[in-house]
Design an enzyme around this catalytic site. Structure first.
Site, PDB file in Angstrom:
ATOM      1  N   CYS A   2       0.866  -1.181   0.000  1.00 33.59           N
ATOM      2  CA  CYS A   2       0.000   0.000   0.000  1.00 33.59           C
ATOM      3  C   CYS A   2       0.895   1.220   0.000  1.00 33.59           C
ATOM      4  O   CYS A   2       1.577   1.496   0.995  1.00 33.59           O
ATOM      5  CB  CYS A   2      -0.926   0.013   1.216  1.00 33.59           C
ATOM      6  N   GLU A 111      -4.201   0.743  -5.690  1.00 39.45           N
ATOM      7  CA  GLU A 111      -3.225  -0.260  -6.105  1.00 39.45           C
ATOM      8  C   GLU A 111      -3.209  -0.276  -7.626  1.00 39.45           C
ATOM      9  O   GLU A 111      -4.226   0.005  -8.270  1.00 39.45           O
ATOM     10  CB  GLU A 111      -3.576  -1.627  -5.533  1.00 39.45           C
TER      11      GLU A 111
END
Length: 217
Positions: A2, A111
């Site tokens: 992340c 993402e």
């Protein structure tokens, strides 16, 4: 992994959500809370939830990118993620695992898959297992990541360690062994991924339209 996330839940709503999710009787924000952000990147300030006692926790600003207690400055790569599989042994993280476990709020994260960014969320505030260090008042933090599980594993092979409400106090207040029980992939029910605007790749872009594919506004 992340490396970018979103937090648009702010002010009283974030304090209320922290109390509802964590079970702490009192939540404070002694240094105030950040404005809504739609493209939070490493090295920028983020709020973290730290336990002050078994009854009280505080939302406080921290640099996203852990600075280990033995490091003199913030030079070098930002340690914004810590792998669950090695966090107890790695010199950069093992002290924080023992003494500085926290929870990090987000409304979702980005993402990339095949160069296309995706906005990943549940529609509700999400809590992620984190670690922090307090070096003479300079607070820094990192997020725990695990192997990805369905329905997120097609996007990337890593994901944040999401905390269910009943796991927040176990992570923050439990013994090392109780916390270590959570170093496995967390709950992924309700997560959805949708294409996001490629403009999110530029950290200077920070606005709600990033959550949608380009051209919809």
């Amino acid at each position: 992994m992340c490396g970018r996330f979103v937090l648009f839940t702010t002010e009283d709503a974030l304090i209320q959500a922290a109390g509802d999710a964590s079970g702490f009787a009192r939540i404070t924000a002694p240094q105030g809370l950040p404005r809504a952000r739609y493209n939070v990147a490493p090295t920028t300030p983020i709020p973290i939830l730290r336990a002050q006692s078994a009854q009280e926790a505080s939302l406080e600003p921290a640099r996203w990118g852990l600075i280990p207690h033995w490091k003199q400055d913030d030079s070098g790569p930002a340690l914004f993620n810590a792998r669950a599989e090695t966090v107890r042994e790695k010199p950069s993280f093992r002290s924080a695992f023992r003494h500085g476990r926290c929870a990090i709020p987000m409304d979702g994260y980005y993402e990339w898959h095949n160069k296309q960014p995706y906005w990943i969320s549940t529609g509700e505030l999400i809590w992620v297992a984190g670690l922090y260090e307090d070096n003479d008042g300079q607070v820094s933090a990192t997020m725990i990541t695990t192997e990805a599980r369905e329905p997120l594993d097609w996007i990337h092979h890593r994901m944040p360690r999401f905390l269910a409400a009943e796991q927040i106090q176990q992570w923050m207040l439990g013994s090392d062994e109780e916390a270590a029980q959570l170093l496995i992939p967390g709950p992924t029910q309700g997560f959805e991924a949708q294409p996001a605007d490629p403009a999110v790749g530029n950290v200077r872009n920070d606005y709600p339209e990033l959550l949608q594919p380009a051209g919809l506004f």
